[in-house]
Design a protein around this motif. Structure first.
Motif, PDB file in Angstrom:
ATOM      1  N   GLY A   1       0.869  -1.146  -0.048  1.00 28.60           N
ATOM      2  CA  GLY A   1       0.041   0.212   0.040  1.00 28.60           C
ATOM      3  C   GLY A   1       0.843   1.355  -0.028  1.00 28.60           C
ATOM      4  O   GLY A   1       0.669   2.454  -0.686  1.00 28.60           O
ATOM      5  N   ALA A   2       1.998   1.279   0.808  1.00 25.07           N
ATOM      6  CA  ALA A   2       2.852   2.509   0.764  1.00 25.07           C
ATOM      7  C   ALA A   2       3.408   2.750  -0.705  1.00 25.07           C
ATOM      8  O   ALA A   2       3.535   3.740  -1.046  1.00 25.07           O
ATOM      9  N   THR A   3       3.739   1.394  -1.148  1.00 25.18           N
ATOM     10  CA  THR A   3       4.503   1.665  -2.721  1.00 25.18           C
ATOM     11  C   THR A   3       3.460   2.503  -3.561  1.00 25.18           C
ATOM     12  O   THR A   3       3.955   3.196  -4.123  1.00 25.18           O
ATOM     13  N   LYS A   4       2.204   2.040  -3.578  1.00 25.76           N
ATOM     14  CA  LYS A   4       1.376   2.521  -4.431  1.00 25.76           C
ATOM     15  C   LYS A   4       1.036   4.092  -3.979  1.00 25.76           C
ATOM     16  O   LYS A   4       0.900   4.714  -4.842  1.00 25.76           O
ATOM     17  N   ALA A   5       1.003   4.296  -2.732  1.00 27.14           N
ATOM     18  CA  ALA A   5       0.858   5.607  -2.226  1.00 27.14           C
ATOM     19  C   ALA A   5       1.954   6.574  -2.598  1.00 27.14           C
ATOM     20  O   ALA A   5       1.518   7.786  -2.843  1.00 27.14           O
ATOM     21  N   MET A   6       3.074   5.918  -2.799  1.00 26.74           N
ATOM     22  CA  MET A   6       4.264   6.939  -3.236  1.00 26.74           C
ATOM     23  C   MET A   6       4.053   7.395  -4.673  1.00 26.74           C
ATOM     24  O   MET A   6       4.759   8.538  -4.884  1.00 26.74           O
ATOM     25  N   GLY A   7       3.224   6.916  -5.560  1.00 21.62           N
ATOM     26  CA  GLY A   7       2.951   7.511  -6.790  1.00 21.62           C
ATOM     27  C   GLY A   7       2.469   6.754  -7.711  1.00 21.62           C
ATOM     28  O   GLY A   7       2.505   5.371  -7.607  1.00 21.62           O
ATOM     29  N   ALA A   8       1.838   7.019  -8.919  1.00 25.53           N
ATOM     30  CA  ALA A   8       1.101   6.280  -9.742  1.00 25.53           C
ATOM     31  C   ALA A   8       2.390   5.847 -10.746  1.00 25.53           C
ATOM     32  O   ALA A   8       3.392   6.600 -10.921  1.00 25.53           O
ATOM     33  N   GLU A   9       2.166   4.845 -11.563  1.00 23.75           N
ATOM     34  CA  GLU A   9       3.071   4.475 -12.643  1.00 23.75           C
ATOM     35  C   GLU A   9       2.674   5.458 -13.897  1.00 23.75           C
ATOM     36  O   GLU A   9       1.634   5.673 -14.453  1.00 23.75           O
ATOM     37  N   VAL A  10       3.865   6.208 -14.422  1.00 21.68           N
ATOM     38  CA  VAL A  10       3.670   7.179 -15.528  1.00 21.68           C
ATOM     39  C   VAL A  10       4.367   6.312 -16.787  1.00 21.68           C
ATOM     40  O   VAL A  10       5.554   6.232 -16.502  1.00 21.68           O
ATOM     41  N   LEU A  11       3.927   6.116 -17.682  1.00 27.65           N
ATOM     42  CA  LEU A  11       4.637   5.530 -19.002  1.00 27.65           C
ATOM     43  C   LEU A  11       4.690   6.775 -20.070  1.00 27.65           C
ATOM     44  O   LEU A  11       3.294   7.124 -20.523  1.00 27.65           O
ATOM     45  N   ILE A  12       5.469   7.215 -20.545  1.00 24.51           N
ATOM     46  CA  ILE A  12       5.557   8.232 -21.551  1.00 24.51           C
ATOM     47  C   ILE A  12       6.212   7.417 -22.667  1.00 24.51           C
ATOM     48  O   ILE A  12       7.374   7.022 -22.590  1.00 24.51           O
ATOM     49  N   SER A  13       5.380   7.401 -23.833  1.00 25.96           N
ATOM     50  CA  SER A  13       5.614   6.793 -25.019  1.00 25.96           C
ATOM     51  C   SER A  13       5.965   7.698 -26.273  1.00 25.96           C
ATOM     52  O   SER A  13       5.331   8.425 -26.431  1.00 25.96           O
ATOM     53  N   VAL A  14       7.012   7.907 -26.899  1.00 20.78           N
ATOM     54  CA  VAL A  14       7.441   8.741 -27.828  1.00 20.78           C
ATOM     55  C   VAL A  14       7.811   7.942 -28.992  1.00 20.78           C
ATOM     56  O   VAL A  14       8.530   7.024 -29.074  1.00 20.78           O
ATOM     57  N   ASN A  15       6.877   8.021 -29.967  1.00 17.42           N
ATOM     58  CA  ASN A  15       6.833   7.508 -31.493  1.00 17.42           C
ATOM     59  C   ASN A  15       7.925   8.278 -32.403  1.00 17.42           C
ATOM     60  O   ASN A  15       7.082   9.218 -32.842  1.00 17.42           O
ATOM     61  N   LYS A  16       8.801   7.963 -32.633  1.00 15.82           N
ATOM     62  CA  LYS A  16       9.496   8.819 -33.694  1.00 15.82           C
ATOM     63  C   LYS A  16       8.916   8.807 -35.192  1.00 15.82           C
ATOM     64  O   LYS A  16       8.972   9.736 -35.873  1.00 15.82           O
ATOM     65  N   THR A  17       8.233   7.843 -35.365  1.00 16.23           N
ATOM     66  CA  THR A  17       7.688   7.431 -36.717  1.00 16.23           C
ATOM     67  C   THR A  17       6.642   8.636 -36.728  1.00 16.23           C
ATOM     68  O   THR A  17       6.462   8.958 -38.008  1.00 16.23           O
ATOM     69  N   THR A  18       5.699   8.512 -36.029  1.00 16.11           N
ATOM     70  CA  THR A  18       4.587   9.295 -35.951  1.00 16.11           C
ATOM     71  C   THR A  18       4.557  10.566 -35.469  1.00 16.11           C
ATOM     72  O   THR A  18       3.841  11.216 -35.468  1.00 16.11           O
ATOM     73  N   GLN A  19       5.678  10.921 -34.659  1.00 16.83           N
ATOM     74  CA  GLN A  19       6.115  12.122 -33.938  1.00 16.83           C
ATOM     75  C   GLN A  19       4.842  12.461 -32.934  1.00 16.83           C
ATOM     76  O   GLN A  19       4.127  13.340 -32.858  1.00 16.83           O
ATOM     77  N   ARG A  20       4.580  11.349 -32.219  1.00 17.16           N
ATOM     78  CA  ARG A  20       3.579  11.602 -31.233  1.00 17.16           C
ATOM     79  C   ARG A  20       3.966  10.905 -29.963  1.00 17.16           C
ATOM     80  O   ARG A  20       4.692  10.053 -29.725  1.00 17.16           O
ATOM     81  N   MET A  21       3.463  11.665 -28.764  1.00 20.39           N
ATOM     82  CA  MET A  21       3.681  11.123 -27.592  1.00 20.39           C
ATOM     83  C   MET A  21       2.401  10.677 -26.720  1.00 20.39           C
ATOM     84  O   MET A  21       1.252  11.356 -26.939  1.00 20.39           O
ATOM     85  N   THR A  22       2.423   9.733 -26.243  1.00 20.14           N
ATOM     86  CA  THR A  22       1.162   9.368 -25.283  1.00 20.14           C
ATOM     87  C   THR A  22       1.638   9.077 -23.931  1.00 20.14           C
ATOM     88  O   THR A  22       2.818   8.445 -23.743  1.00 20.14           O
ATOM     89  N   VAL A  23       0.843   9.521 -23.169  1.00 20.86           N
ATOM     90  CA  VAL A  23       1.162   9.677 -21.874  1.00 20.86           C
ATOM     91  C   VAL A  23       0.252   8.619 -20.909  1.00 20.86           C
ATOM     92  O   VAL A  23      -1.278   8.876 -20.928  1.00 20.86           O
ATOM     93  N   MET A  24       0.562   7.610 -20.172  1.00 20.57           N
ATOM     94  CA  MET A  24      -0.393   6.605 -19.660  1.00 20.57           C
ATOM     95  C   MET A  24      -0.053   6.817 -18.105  1.00 20.57           C
ATOM     96  O   MET A  24       1.256   6.847 -17.605  1.00 20.57           O
TER      97      MET A  24
END
Length: 157
Positions: free
Chosen positions: A17-40
């Motif tokens: 529970g403490a690990t989860k409380a420390m912060g959400a998992e953030v995934l920043i995906s950058v695609n150089k082919t499409t020149q787009r970023m998606t943030v999960m």
């Protein structure tokens, strides 16, 4: 013995529970082919923005990275003190995700190796990473560079 096992179960649950409380998992995906970023965030898409990655002679590195530092107001020493606000540094060579005033170029390769965002999007992403923590953030850069990219391209800007 039963009491010790119960105590260990409670301790493990508390740590989880403490690990989860420390912060959400953030995934920043950058695609150089499409020149787009998606943030999960915790597996759910929160943002999708156009970006500019490296020009043909200045490759943005591909791979998986953990950001190393955040700098709200940074100026590039390599590129004539160019302002790179809301910088999220992710390589030892100085590559970062940051805001840029060159918003007309977003969606096309335009940088010296960094990942450029519109200033407001960079501010939002910077705040998210600051709130959730560097250790809870992963940056994945995929895709191909523009034709003519040389391996080992120069420092980012």
């Amino acid at each position: 013995m039963r009491r010790m096992i119960s105590l260990m179960v409670v301790l493990i649950a508390a740590l989880a529970g403490a690990t989860k409380a420390m912060g959400a998992e953030v995934l920043i995906s950058v695609n150089k082919t499409t020149q787009r970023m998606t943030v999960m965030v915790d597996g759910a898409e929160r943002y999708s923005w156009p970006v500019s990655t490296g020009l043909a002679d200045y490759a943005t590195p591909t791979g998986a990275f953990t950001p190393s530092r955040l700098v709200k107001d940074h100026y590039s020493k390599e590129w004539d003190d160019a302002p790179i606000p809301h910088s999220i540094f992710f390589t030892d060579s100085g590559h970062a995700i940051h805001g840029s005033q060159a918003i007309r170029r977003l969606g096309t390769p335009a940088s010296h190796g960094c990942v450029r965002l519109a200033p407001e999007n960079a501010r939002i992403l910077f705040s998210l990473v600051m709130a959730e923590g560097l250790g809870n953030t992963r940056i994945e850069v995929t895709g191909v560079d523009p034709i003519g990219t040389r391996p080992g391209a120069a420092m980012a800007a």
